[in-house]
Design a protein around this motif. Structure first.
Motif, short mmCIF file in Angstrom:
data_model
loop_
_atom_site.label_atom_id
_atom_site.label_comp_id
_atom_site.label_asym_id
_atom_site.label_seq_id
_atom_site.Cartn_x
_atom_site.Cartn_y
_atom_site.Cartn_z
N PRO A 1 0.82 -1.21 0.00
CA PRO A 1 0.00 0.00 0.00
C PRO A 1 0.86 1.26 0.00
O PRO A 1 1.92 1.32 0.63
N GLU A 2 0.40 2.27 -0.71
CA GLU A 2 1.13 3.53 -0.78
C GLU A 2 0.98 4.31 0.53
O GLU A 2 -0.04 4.24 1.20
N GLY A 3 2.02 5.06 0.85
CA GLY A 3 2.00 5.88 2.06
C GLY A 3 2.50 5.18 3.30
O GLY A 3 2.68 5.83 4.34
N PHE A 4 2.73 3.87 3.23
CA PHE A 4 3.20 3.12 4.39
C PHE A 4 4.72 2.97 4.34
O PHE A 4 5.30 2.82 3.25
N ASP A 5 5.34 3.00 5.49
CA ASP A 5 6.79 2.81 5.60
C ASP A 5 7.09 1.40 6.08
O ASP A 5 6.46 0.91 7.02
N VAL A 6 8.07 0.77 5.44
CA VAL A 6 8.50 -0.56 5.86
C VAL A 6 9.36 -0.43 7.11
O VAL A 6 10.34 0.32 7.14
N LYS A 7 9.00 -1.15 8.17
CA LYS A 7 9.72 -1.07 9.44
C LYS A 7 10.58 -2.30 9.70
O LYS A 7 11.72 -2.18 10.14
N THR A 8 10.02 -3.48 9.49
CA THR A 8 10.78 -4.71 9.73
C THR A 8 10.56 -5.68 8.58
O THR A 8 9.56 -5.59 7.85
N ALA A 9 11.48 -6.61 8.44
CA ALA A 9 11.37 -7.68 7.44
C ALA A 9 11.70 -8.99 8.14
O ALA A 9 12.79 -9.14 8.71
N ILE A 10 10.76 -9.94 8.12
CA ILE A 10 10.93 -11.23 8.78
C ILE A 10 11.10 -12.31 7.72
O ILE A 10 10.23 -12.48 6.86
N ILE A 11 12.21 -13.01 7.77
CA ILE A 11 12.47 -14.12 6.87
C ILE A 11 12.14 -15.40 7.63
O ILE A 11 12.70 -15.66 8.69
N SER A 12 11.22 -16.20 7.10
CA SER A 12 10.78 -17.40 7.82
C SER A 12 10.80 -18.61 6.89
O SER A 12 10.51 -18.51 5.69
N LYS A 13 11.15 -19.74 7.47
CA LYS A 13 11.18 -21.01 6.74
C LYS A 13 9.99 -21.84 7.19
O LYS A 13 9.84 -22.15 8.38
N LYS A 14 9.12 -22.19 6.24
CA LYS A 14 7.94 -22.99 6.55
C LYS A 14 8.05 -24.36 5.90
O LYS A 14 9.08 -24.70 5.32
N ALA A 15 7.00 -25.15 6.01
CA ALA A 15 7.07 -26.53 5.55
C ALA A 15 7.34 -26.64 4.06
O ALA A 15 8.01 -27.57 3.62
N ASP A 16 6.84 -25.68 3.28
CA ASP A 16 6.95 -25.81 1.83
C ASP A 16 7.95 -24.86 1.19
O ASP A 16 8.46 -25.15 0.12
N ASP A 17 8.23 -23.71 1.83
CA ASP A 17 9.09 -22.73 1.17
C ASP A 17 9.53 -21.66 2.15
O ASP A 17 9.18 -21.68 3.33
N TRP A 18 10.28 -20.67 1.62
CA TRP A 18 10.73 -19.51 2.39
C TRP A 18 9.77 -18.35 2.15
O TRP A 18 9.25 -18.18 1.04
N TYR A 19 9.57 -17.53 3.17
CA TYR A 19 8.65 -16.40 3.07
C TYR A 19 9.28 -15.16 3.70
O TYR A 19 10.14 -15.26 4.57
N ILE A 20 8.84 -14.00 3.23
CA ILE A 20 9.25 -12.73 3.81
C ILE A 20 8.00 -11.95 4.20
O ILE A 20 7.03 -11.89 3.43
N THR A 21 8.00 -11.39 5.40
CA THR A 21 6.87 -10.63 5.91
C THR A 21 7.34 -9.21 6.21
O THR A 21 8.25 -9.01 7.03
N PHE A 22 6.73 -8.24 5.54
CA PHE A 22 7.04 -6.83 5.77
C PHE A 22 6.04 -6.25 6.77
O PHE A 22 4.82 -6.40 6.61
#
Length: 408
Positions: A161-182
């Motif tokens: 979404p526009e206007g939002f600032d990224v504060k943290t980035a979480i790299i996680s390993k799950k059963a099927d693949d890798w994911y990133i959460t902003f």
């Protein structure tokens, strides 16, 4: 307002090997710092300026905390040079996790609830790490540039979404693949819409016969994804139990297969929760729900059905989506909502098998969960949003008052 957007990563083979190496290094240091805290606790069990109940012949040491354990990372990088390849934010967050787990064990959380004794992380038990100071310019198109890791592709199935600032980035390993959460923040967006329409309000009753029933008669059936997948899951778990050699590749493959099946069930349930929350928020702006003791219910004979319903996760998703939409959710005490008539407040006793509410005083008849949903909304009228608008009663109570005036 704070939001979280999750995307699937597409790392190369070399990047995947590096990510796994980081998780293993973090796991090792997590165990080391946790052992340091346990050692101090067993020897002292109190600050250095207090008299211990359990004495020790060793000289008193400084109590490990977040700050002195974080300072130890400098010596760690000198002694083990391979830790220099890891970003400092990631290592510092690992120290924070150790402190959080140990403090919850000794002191409890903000509500005073203590957690169990923290366990050492075995191989494959450390699943994520965090960049605590992420930036917007890390993201370019469908690629994210992570410090000390390089540029990694990800599937951007929806734009940020526009206007939002990224504060943290979480790299996680799950059963099927890798994911990133902003984690995104925009302080200019209000938590609650000041022009919220309280006439579009409803109470909901959560249950196992129906997933939820609203006070105005909407019934949402319960899907029971775990129950439907139970036979297949039991078959795969039996195959896993027959593979005795824990170091074999076949057992590792079967472990991944069982984990993926569990992940599929969890995602089906999560998708259902999201769709149900959207269904409610498109129709209502104020939703009153019951504050259930889910942990207590999960220790009864209904435990499997309660866990399969996932009420706690649904309430969290509903609250987050309501905040994003400028709506409001209100948790109320469910005590007596089933036994009390929503029209005349008379006590109408029922057993769990009685699914119909029939009041002998006012002659109101309707489904017991609808009656409970109406009582939820009546209990929520003490919220400041209702008081600020001078709301004294809900529309069902207004009907009762109008009927009383006409009878007089």
């Amino acid at each position: 307002m704070r939001l979280a957007y999750q995307y699937r990563l597409r790392p190369t083979a070399a990047q995947m090997q590096n990510l796994n190496h980081w998780l293993d290094m973090l796991r090792s240091q997590y165990n080391w710092l946790l052992a340091e805290r346990f050692d101090w606790w067993e020897l002292h069990r109190c600050p250095v300026n207090a008299c211990p109940l359990v004495s020790s012949i060793t000289p008193p040491k400084e109590q490990p905390n977040y700050y002195n354990q974080k300072r130890s990372l400098v010596a760690l990088k000198k002694e083990r040079s391979w830790y220099k390849a890891m970003h400092s934010q990631v290592l510092q967050d690992m120290v924070r996790r150790v402190g959080l787990a140990f403090d919850r064990y000794l002191k409890g959380d903000s509500n005073g609830k203590r957690s169990g004794k923290p366990r050492f992380k075995g191989k494959g038990r450390y699943h994520s790490f965090i960049y605590t100071q992420a930036e917007n310019d890390w993201i370019v198109g469908n690629q994210v540039s992570l410090p000390k890791l390089g540029t990694i592709k990800f599937i951007q199935h929806r734009p940020l979404p526009e206007g939002f600032d990224v504060k943290t980035a979480i790299i996680s390993k799950k059963a099927d693949d890798w994911y990133i959460t902003f984690s995104l923040v925009d302080e200019s967006v209000p938590t609650i819409n000041p022009n919220i329409d309280i006439e579009k309000s409803v109470g909901i009753d959560l249950g196992l016969k129906d997933f939820l029933v609203t006070g105005d008669g909407l019934h949402v059936p319960i899907p029971q994804y775990y129950r439907k997948a139970q036979k297949r899951l039991a078959k795969e778990q039996r195959k896993l139990a027959h593979k005795k050699n824990k170091a074999s590749k076949r057992r590792a493959k079967q472990v991944r297969k069982v984990a993926k099946l569990h992940a599929k069930i969890a995602r089906q349930r999560k998708e259902f929760h999201h769709k149900t929350a959207v269904l409610l928020l498109r129709k209502y702006e104020v939703i009153a729900h019951e504050n259930l003791n889910i942990k207590g219910l999960a220790r009864t004979r209904l435990a499997k059905s309660v866990q399969d319903a996932g009420w706690g996760t649904f309430i969290t998703i509903l609250a987050n989506k309501a905040e994003k939409a400028g709506c409001l959710t209100i948790g109320v005490n469910p005590s007596g909502t089933t036994q009390m008539c929503s029209d005349c407040d008379a006590h109408v006793p029922k057993t769990l098998s009685d699914r119909w509410h029939a009041c002998p005083d006012c002659r109101l008849e309707l489904h017991r969960d609808e009656n409970s949903g109406r009582n939820m909304l009546k209990k929520a009228e003490g919220h400041p949003v209702f008081k600020a608008r001078g709301v004294r009663s809900t529309r069902w109570t207004m009907k009762r008052e109008a009927r009383t005036l006409s009878a007089g």
